[in-house]
Each structure stands twice: as structure tokens, then as C-alpha cells.
Design an enzyme around this catalytic site. Structure first.
Site, mmCIF file in Angstrom:
data_model
loop_
_atom_site.group_PDB
_atom_site.id
_atom_site.type_symbol
_atom_site.label_atom_id
_atom_site.label_comp_id
_atom_site.label_asym_id
_atom_site.label_seq_id
_atom_site.Cartn_x
_atom_site.Cartn_y
_atom_site.Cartn_z
ATOM 1 N N ARG A 76 0.857 -1.178 0.000
ATOM 2 C CA ARG A 76 0.000 0.000 0.000
ATOM 3 C C ARG A 76 0.899 1.236 0.000
ATOM 4 N NH1 ARG A 76 -2.177 3.148 4.541
ATOM 5 N NH2 ARG A 76 -3.934 4.354 3.745
ATOM 6 N N HIS B 89 -2.801 10.850 0.424
ATOM 7 C CA HIS B 89 -2.275 10.674 1.782
ATOM 8 C C HIS B 89 -1.689 12.032 2.192
ATOM 9 C CE1 HIS B 89 -0.839 7.398 4.732
ATOM 10 N NE2 HIS B 89 -0.576 8.553 5.314
ATOM 11 N N GLU C 11 -7.346 8.448 5.892
ATOM 12 C CA GLU C 11 -7.640 9.128 7.147
ATOM 13 C C GLU C 11 -8.162 10.559 6.989
ATOM 14 O OE1 GLU C 11 -4.384 8.811 9.903
ATOM 15 O OE2 GLU C 11 -4.439 6.630 9.902
ATOM 16 N N ASN D 291 -7.519 1.990 9.580
ATOM 17 C CA ASN D 291 -6.243 2.160 10.272
ATOM 18 C C ASN D 291 -6.538 2.186 11.760
ATOM 19 O OD1 ASN D 291 -5.228 2.471 7.716
ATOM 20 N ND2 ASN D 291 -4.608 4.618 7.966
ATOM 21 N N TYR E 36 -4.678 2.202 15.670
ATOM 22 C CA TYR E 36 -3.475 2.290 16.503
ATOM 23 C C TYR E 36 -3.742 2.174 17.996
ATOM 24 C CZ TYR E 36 -0.798 3.577 12.391
ATOM 25 O OH TYR E 36 -0.179 3.550 11.171
ATOM 26 N N GLU F 284 -3.516 0.024 8.085
ATOM 27 C CA GLU F 284 -2.357 0.476 8.867
ATOM 28 C C GLU F 284 -2.515 -0.015 10.291
ATOM 29 O OE1 GLU F 284 -1.260 4.643 9.065
ATOM 30 O OE2 GLU F 284 -1.639 4.866 6.920
#
Ligand code: FCB
Length: 472
Positions: A87, A131, A176, A304, A306, A377
Site C-alpha cells: 500500500r 495521503h 484518514e 487504520n 493504533y 495500517e
């Protein structure tokens, strides 16, 4: 019955379904460098990096990992690790320097070479169109808070698709949008660094409109291609079960997650979030038909993940700053405190919480969509050191291991999760943190540009080879 060694081995393994993608992710501005080469124009990140005080130690992406010149070595590295999908993002100002008008052939040629090399090594290219590197001329014209930027984005998407659609079949519109909108225009900790709550909300809308317009155009021109978006989602929990803490969690979940999931997957804004934002905006920027465009069906959704946010009720009224004095990523909910639980954190100070990934995947599937999902991600920064030419990063390895187990649990719970992309292949330019945070599976020495696969990379290669993890 005596079991064969092979059966015993099988029982000791957590295996992923056939076809599960094992990927790594990067982004153009974070790795490419070559900021002024071959006709690339400036983006908002070039400008932001040159504004004193915005990026730690004045770091810039001018050289980064020099991937523009070293991509063949980096592709080879991925092939050696057994990566099956890569990616990456296309730099808009490299392929369309003014953000509108003609394409820059040299820029498109770079991505053509990259993609051909990936395919030659059996690695599937997963292309992200945006991005965060908006061409500076579009910001000069008002940026994402302006409606026209959405139309410009759809044009750029088609221009890129016209050039690469014959060799790339996985297309992601945005990475995002929460960060682009609320960090870029709300708190201003990301480019373009504006601190205007209303602009942040408008930016969020126009990003999604651009996503919808691009998705519509891409799917019409290539119905056989996969088209989706990547959102960053958080597990959000109240600190206690008090009504005040629960309301804070509702607000933050609303802005972080539902502000994007609801329009894109249900075609409407969540009414409670619109209500929370009423002092910021009346949503007059939303025109008839926008939400139908935004909800254009995708073929997959990228997530994504985290960390988890734990939040509490705001302090009593008298102790609050008026919201317009607080540059915030949380317009309308500026006063909500984020609480640290004292659990282990990464070098970003992000709490490690793999249960939150399971929760998030199950939630998206149960509440929003049965589309195939990908973790596009997930990863961790730690302060790695090179010792005798090697980098041992047991914390990163443990972080990814734990999150892969959460992915597997999600699959067992029926979530159509089809792949995992570790962030990131390489240590790279971590936005406002510059080069001070290392997320790579592969260590980069920024002076010599020498790459050293860390122990996490070797371990990940083994996971890929066995298509799973040892059972615990
Ligand atoms: C995400 C970004 C990515 C990287 C990681 C750590 O928010 O998409 O570029 O910075 O965080």
C-alpha cells in the site's frame, strides 16, 4: 490415536484464511524525497515544513528515505520478506503539480515503473490517491474547506487512473480524512496548519465529497476494479460508567468515527454529532445530493487502527476555556479530557490496546457494512537502536503479534477481514514529529540511506511464510 507431526504443528498454529493479504504500507511524502525533481510541485506539507516551529527540528520530506531513487531496492526488500501487497500513495503534486490542469508525465512514469516492478516481484500494488499532500495551489485557493477541491480531487483521481488503471486494480481514495480535516484545519498540528473549527468541519465534508465523486468516476470507468477508502478508527471508552463520561465518549466517538462512517456507509450525518457542532456550524455547506454521492458504494473499506481513547466528562462550566480560544481537533467538544490509564504505551505515547482493534472490526461489520475489510495500517513507534549492525525491536514485534491475534479473532467472529498492512515498511518522516519517531519494520539510516530489516521484519516474514502465528 498418534498424531502426525504435521497435524501437531497445525494445532499449534493460528492460521489465516487463504487469500489473506500480508502487506506493508507507506505514503509518498513520508518516503519519496525528490521534492523538486522531475516537475513535482509543492504540496501543503512542503510549505508547512518550511514554516518555523511546525515540524520538530525543522525536518522536511525533501529527501526522506530517497525512495524515489531507491524504489527498486525497496521492492526487492519487500519481495525478500514475502510481502504480498504493498500500500503506497501517489503524490498528487508529482502527477498534477498545480492540482488542476495537465498531468506531469514524468511523475506518472515514476509510479508506472514502481508498479511494474512490484508486479514483476509478485506484489499486488494497492494505490492510495490522497495521503495528505494537497498541491499548494489548491490550498492557496482555500483548500479542503472549499467545495471546488472535491471536484479537483475527482479529476486527479481519473487522471491517475487513466495512466495506471491498466496495471493497478486496488484503488483507495483517501487516507484518514479525520486527520486531513481536524488536524489540518482544527488543531493545526498538520498541514496546512489552520486553526478554524468551521473550516475543519467543512474540510471533512469536502474530503468525503471528493471521495464520493472519485469513487463514482472510478467505478463507472472500471467496474472490475476494487475501490475503497481508508478511515482511522479508534475504540473509545468512558473512564467510568457515569453519565458525564458516557456522554464524552459518545462525543469523541461521534467526531472520530461516526462523522465519517455514517455519511460514507449510511448516507447521513449522525444527528447527535450535528447537534454537538451546532455552535460551530449550521452545515449549510452540505448541498442536496451530497450525501448520496458520499455514500457511493465502495467494494472494500480500509481501517487504520493504533489505539484506544479513554475520555471523561468535561470540568464544570466555570473552569472551561471558551471553545473559540482552544485550537482543537475536536470542535464543539474541546473540553473533553483524554485520560491516560497508565497501561503500556508506544514511543508516540499511544496506549497499546489490541482488544480495541477487535472491538472496532466487529463494530464496523455489525453496525455498518458487510464489505470486505482490510487493516490498512497498524504498527508502533519505538526508539530503536542499531547494535552491531542489527536492530532488535521486541516491543514492535509484540505489538504486531498482539494485533494480528485480534485480527484472527475478528475473522473467527465472522468479520470479513481480508488483509493486514503493517505500518510501515521503512522508518520515515512521521509528519510533525519529523524523523524522531521510527515505525518501520526496516531501519533507515537517514545519512547513508542504509536499510536494516529489524527483528520484527524477519518475524513478519516468518508469519507470512507460515500464513499464521504460533498458538499461545
Ligand atoms: C497514520 C498515518 C500514517 C502514519 C501513521 C503512524 O495516522 O496515516 O501516515 O503517520 O499514522
Amino acid at each position: 490415536m498418534i498424531e502426525s507431526p504435521a497435524t501437531q504443528l497445525d494445532q499449534q498454529m493460528i492460521r489465516f484464511p487463504g487469500g489473506f493479504r500480508w502487506g506493508v504500507a507507506t505514503a509518498a511524502y513520508q518516503i519519496e524525497g525528490a521534492a523538486t525533481e522531475d516537475g513535482r510541485g509543492p504540496s501543503i506539507w512542503d510549505t508547512f515544513c518550511r514554516t518555523p516551529g511546525r515540524v520538530i527540528e525543522g525536518h522536511t520530506g525533501d529527501v526522506a528515505c530517497d525512495h524515489y531513487h531507491r524504489f527498486r531496492d525497496d521492492v526487492k526488500l519487500m519481495a525478500d520478506l514475502g510481502i504480498t501487497a504493498y500500500r503506497f500513495s501517489v503524490s498528487w503534486p508529482r502527477v498534477q503539480p498545480a492540482g488542476s490542469g495537465p498531468a506531469n508525465q514524468a511523475g506518472l512514469d515514476f509510479y508506472r515503473r514502481l508498479v511494474d516492478d512490484l508486479r514483476a516481484h509478485g506484489i499486488e500494488p494497492w494505490l492510495t490517491l490522497y495521503h495528505w499532500d494537497l498541491p499548494q495551489p489548491l490550498e492557496d485557493a482555500g483548500g479542503w474547506p472549499e467545495r471546488d477541491t472535491a471536484a479537483r480531487f475527482a479529476d486527479y483521481a481519473m487522471l491517475t487512473h487513466d495512466a495506471l488503471g491498466d496495471r493497478v486494480s486496488h484503488w483507495t481514495t483517501l487516507n484518514e480524512p479525520w486527520c486531513s480535516a481536524f488536524l489540518g484545519y482544527g488543531s493545526g498540528v498538520h498541514a496546512p496548519g489552520r486553526q478554524e473549527s468551521v473550516a475543519a468541519v467543512r474540510a471533512g465534508h469536502h474530503l468525503m465529497l471528493g471521495h464520493g465523486l472519485a469513487t463514482r468516476a472510478l467505478r463507472a470507468s472500471a467496474p472490475e476494479h476494487e475501490v475503497g477508502a481508508t478511515v482511522n478508527l479508534y475504540a473509545v471508552s468512558p473512564q467510568t460508567d457515569s453519565p458525564g463520561d458516557a456522554d464524552a465518549a459518545r462525543r469523541i466517538d461521534g467526531l472520530a468515527n461516526r462523522f465519517f462512517l455514517d455519511p460514507m456507509l449510511r448516507g447521513s450525518y449522525p444527528t447527535d454529532v450535528v447537534d454537538d457542532l451546532r455552535e460551530v456550524t449550521d452545515f449549510a455547506h452540505v448541498r442536496d445530493g451530497d450525501l448520496a454521492v458520499i455514500a457511493t458504494p465502495m467494494t472494500f473499506l480500509g481501517i487504520n487502527y493504533y489505539s484506544r481513547y479513554v475520555v471523561a466528562a468535561p470540568a464544570p462550566e466555570g473552569n472551561r476555556e471558551p471553545y473559540w480560544r482552544v485550537p482543537s481537533s475536536w470542535p464543539g467538544s474541546e473540553q473533553v479530557p483524554f485520560v491516560s490509564r497508565g497501561v503500556p504505551v508506544t514511543d508516540m505515547d499511544w496506549e497499546i490496546d489490541s482488544a480495541g482493534l477487535l472491538e472496532t472490526l466487529v463494530r464496523v461489520n455489525r453496525e455498518y457494512t458487510d464489505l470486505p475489510l482490510y487493516v490498512t495500517e497498524n504498527g508502533a513507534a519505538f526508539a530503536d537502536r542499531v547494535v552491531d549492525g542489527e536492530v532488535h525491536d521486541p516491543e514492535r514485534l509484540a505489538y504486531i503479534d498482539e494485533h494480528l491475534r485480534a485480527c484472527h479473532e475478528a475473522i473467527e467472529a465472522g468479520v470479513p477481514l481480508r488483509g493486514y498492512f503493517a505500518w510501515s515498511l521503512l522508518d520515515n518522516f512521521e509528519w510533525a514529529w519529523g524523523y524522531t519517531k521510527r515505525f518501520g519494520l526496516v531501519h533507515v539510516d537517514y545519512d547513508s540511506q542504509v536499510r536494516i530489516p529489524k527483528s520484527s521484519a524477519k518475524w513478519y516474514a516468518e508469519v507470512i511464510r507460515r500464513h499464521g502465528l504460533a498458538a499461545q
